[in-house]
Design a protein around this motif. Structure first.
Motif, PDB file in Angstrom:
ATOM      1  N   ARG A 124       0.835  -1.211   0.000  1.00  0.00           N
ATOM      2  CA  ARG A 124       0.000   0.000   0.000  1.00  0.00           C
ATOM      3  C   ARG A 124       0.864   1.253   0.000  1.00  0.00           C
ATOM      4  NH1 ARG A 124      -2.925  -3.310   3.523  1.00  0.00           N
ATOM      5  NH2 ARG A 124      -2.080  -2.295   5.383  1.00  0.00           N
ATOM      6  N   TRP A 125       1.954   1.245   0.771  1.00  0.00           N
ATOM      7  CA  TRP A 125       2.832   2.418   0.832  1.00  0.00           C
ATOM      8  C   TRP A 125       3.465   2.681  -0.534  1.00  0.00           C
ATOM      9  CZ3 TRP A 125       7.725   4.100  -0.060  1.00  0.00           C
ATOM     10  CH2 TRP A 125       8.116   5.297   0.553  1.00  0.00           C
ATOM     11  N   GLN A 128       0.916   4.042  -2.968  1.00  0.00           N
ATOM     12  CA  GLN A 128       0.517   5.415  -2.652  1.00  0.00           C
ATOM     13  C   GLN A 128       1.603   6.424  -3.001  1.00  0.00           C
ATOM     14  OE1 GLN A 128      -0.606   6.025   1.434  1.00  0.00           O
ATOM     15  NE2 GLN A 128      -0.779   8.240   1.215  1.00  0.00           N
ATOM     16  N   HIS A 129       2.865   6.100  -2.692  1.00  0.00           N
ATOM     17  CA  HIS A 129       3.940   7.079  -2.790  1.00  0.00           C
ATOM     18  C   HIS A 129       4.741   6.995  -4.082  1.00  0.00           C
ATOM     19  CE1 HIS A 129       3.527   8.617   1.322  1.00  0.00           C
ATOM     20  NE2 HIS A 129       3.202   7.367   1.655  1.00  0.00           N
TER      21      HIS A 129
END
Length: 224
Positions: A124-125, A128-129
């Motif tokens: 997820r990180w 997202q980034h």
């Protein structure tokens, strides 16, 4: 996407994710759960000793050939850290594969440490980034669990729904490979993984990524 082994070439400017399921980054995740502020990952046991001499307030965590060095506060054991009072402490971690692997990538777009316990949060990180950045997943060990975790993570980053059962089966296969290797060693050199494996198998136990800040000679991991 590329899945590689420790020492293989990694594309320049990629997001680099270093995998060590049994046991370095499972240990690190449990330490963060117990309230540590940060974990300074170093490439060798001796480097850990040198850094502790400069920062005597930090706890030393790690292993040499799987076993806790006599002057270290803890071994590379999530079970031991799960029972420790760590809130507000900083750690120095030195392991044969995981922390050594982190130190080998000086210029990534981002650097992360992952195990099965935080594989979902790591995906997820990254999505997202760094959604459009190529990524490389580095398996630091030669046993099955790191490859299984890498495949699972890759599928999650790509928006797929891999089966948790397949990841757990890969960890079990890797644990059996570790056990067979230790059985060939003298009794004093064997490592008992039985208390640690339940933590290593606990997929998505931790709801955070572990992101590295590259420093001179080491990597500082933060819980994000």
């Amino acid at each position: 996407m590329t899945i590689v082994g420790l020492g293989d070439e990694v594309p320049s400017g990629a997001v680099v994710v270093v995998v060590d399921v049994i046991r370095a980054f499972t240990t690190a995740a449990v330490a963060f759960e117990r309230g540590v502020t940060d974990i300074v990952c170093v490439p060798s046991v001796q480097a850990g000793r040198g850094l502790r001499a400069q920062h005597p307030d930090r706890l030393l965590v790690g292993e040499s050939h799987g076993l806790r060095p006599a002057d270290y506060d803890f071994g590379n054991s999530p079970a031991d850290l799960a029972a420790a009072e760590l809130d507000g402490r900083g750690l120095i971690q030195a392991t044969s594969n995981g922390t050594r692997g982190l130190a080998q990538y000086p210029d990534p777009a981002a650097l992360l440490a992952v195990a099965a316990v935080n594989v979902g949060a790591t995906a997820r990180w990254i999505r997202q980034h760094h959604p459009a950045v190529p990524y490389a997943i580095v398996c630091t060990g030669s046993t099955a669990e790191d490859r299984a975790c890498a495949r699972h993570l890759s599928a999650l980053i790509d928006g797929l729904e891999p089966r948790r059962e397949d990841l757990v089966a890969g960890i079990e296969e890797g644990a059996a490979q570790h056990a067979a290797a230790y059985a060939r060693k003298p009794a004093a050199d064997r490592v008992d993984l039985s208390r640690d494996l339940p933590f290593c198998r606990e997929v998505d136990r931790s709801d955070f990524a572990m992101v590295g800040e590259i420093r001179d000679g080491h990597v500082r991991l933060l819980k994000v």
